[in-house]
Scaffold this active site. Sequence first.
Site, PDB file in Angstrom:
ATOM      1  N   GLY A   1       0.616  -1.016   0.000  1.00  0.00           N
ATOM      2  CA  GLY A   1      -0.169  -0.315   0.243  1.00  0.00           C
ATOM      3  C   GLY A   1       0.773   1.318  -0.167  1.00  0.00           C
ATOM      4  O   GLY A   1       1.977   1.775   0.405  1.00  0.00           O
ATOM      5  N   HIS A   2      -0.069   2.523  -0.197  1.00  0.00           N
ATOM      6  CA  HIS A   2       0.898   3.720  -0.306  1.00  0.00           C
ATOM      7  C   HIS A   2       1.701   4.484   0.818  1.00  0.00           C
ATOM      8  O   HIS A   2       0.794   4.159   1.732  1.00  0.00           O
ATOM      9  CB  HIS A   2       0.056   4.513  -1.275  1.00  0.00           C
ATOM     10  CG  HIS A   2      -1.026   4.723  -0.183  1.00  0.00           C
ATOM     11  ND1 HIS A   2      -2.393   6.070  -0.433  1.00  0.00           N
ATOM     12  CD2 HIS A   2      -1.516   4.734   1.324  1.00  0.00           C
ATOM     13  CE1 HIS A   2      -3.023   6.116   0.627  1.00  0.00           C
ATOM     14  NE2 HIS A   2      -2.964   5.234   1.011  1.00  0.00           N
ATOM     15  N   ASN A   3       3.435   5.079   0.805  1.00  0.00           N
ATOM     16  CA  ASN A   3       3.635   5.205   1.849  1.00  0.00           C
ATOM     17  C   ASN A   3       4.020   4.169   2.292  1.00  0.00           C
ATOM     18  O   ASN A   3       4.766   4.144   3.961  1.00  0.00           O
ATOM     19  CB  ASN A   3       3.279   6.167   2.353  1.00  0.00           C
ATOM     20  CG  ASN A   3       2.948   7.229   2.216  1.00  0.00           C
ATOM     21  OD1 ASN A   3       1.351   7.677   1.643  1.00  0.00           O
ATOM     22  ND2 ASN A   3       3.575   7.986   1.621  1.00  0.00           N
TER      23      ASN A   3
END
Length: 330
Positions: A243-245
Amino acid sequence: MKSLSIQEINTILNGELVGDTSQMIDGLEQLKNAQPNQMTFIGSIKYERLWDSSKASAAIVNENIRIEPGEGRAFIKVKNADLAMAKLLEEFDPGPPQFDIDIHPTAVIHETAKIGKGVKVGANSYVGKNVVLADGVVLYPNVSIFDDTTVGPQTVIWSGTVIRERTEIGAQCIFHTNVSIGADGFGYRPSDDGRGLVKIPQIGNVIIGNLVEIGSNSCVDRGKFSSTIIGDGCKIDNLVQIGHNSVMGRFCIMAGHSGLAGSVTLGDGVMIGGSASIKDHTVIESGAVVGAGSGVMNDVAAGKTVLGYPACDSREMLKQWVALRRLAKN
């Protein structure tokens, strides 16, 4: 087809040859499926019982194996049969598909892209504006690399992979078929009127270190603000979601169907079993292990092993399972 004598194989592995066989070895196979012209391996004493029924002429075995190879058969004893087999597999590897020409005429390469020495670009691939492909990069057919992306030396990218804009990729990485790098992170919020969802822009990128391998159909989403980061030496199986970040340290392993929600942090050497899921904003410290199928809802301390759903200390979870079994019997 390559063919080696047992003496030649022992020279490669530098093991202890026990017994002998005149049969030339031209392949490798699992213990129960091996034929007389093939070699197998025994990495644990629990598989000793299968040797008598195996047709293999020879086996790589751990030093603690107690059985003898038998007449006309041979063992090569080593400290670690798995690692020795890996070395021998390299000897028998027929190699990857070959390019007739380095840059296929159907490939589309933007005039501003920088192409290093020995780069190979397969049919129908796309290389966008200001992309940098360092020396020895290989793009198999139907790879797309979008604007302002850099790819480090000797990285290999297999067919169907899409690498979105502004991605930074290190040296000697391997991306298998249909990998997605840098797609939008999954970010939505209810609209003010409560009648829909508002998409949150994802304006960051993905940074991938050296010696990273990512399996087929896995996805690494770009950051909302800054970067999603995959550290040096990480190995990611097929069908994995990052997932993002999220930030992965060095030499982490993620097995198939596992996933990190947004903003997860992994330390160095974290191991995540198949189908495990990690809640957003969770921190899993260096050396921790997450068992297969577990659901991690809270931070995990360094070196700790967790199991279950929700995941907890492995010893505690095993106690709970034993207690449940006892209840079921009453």
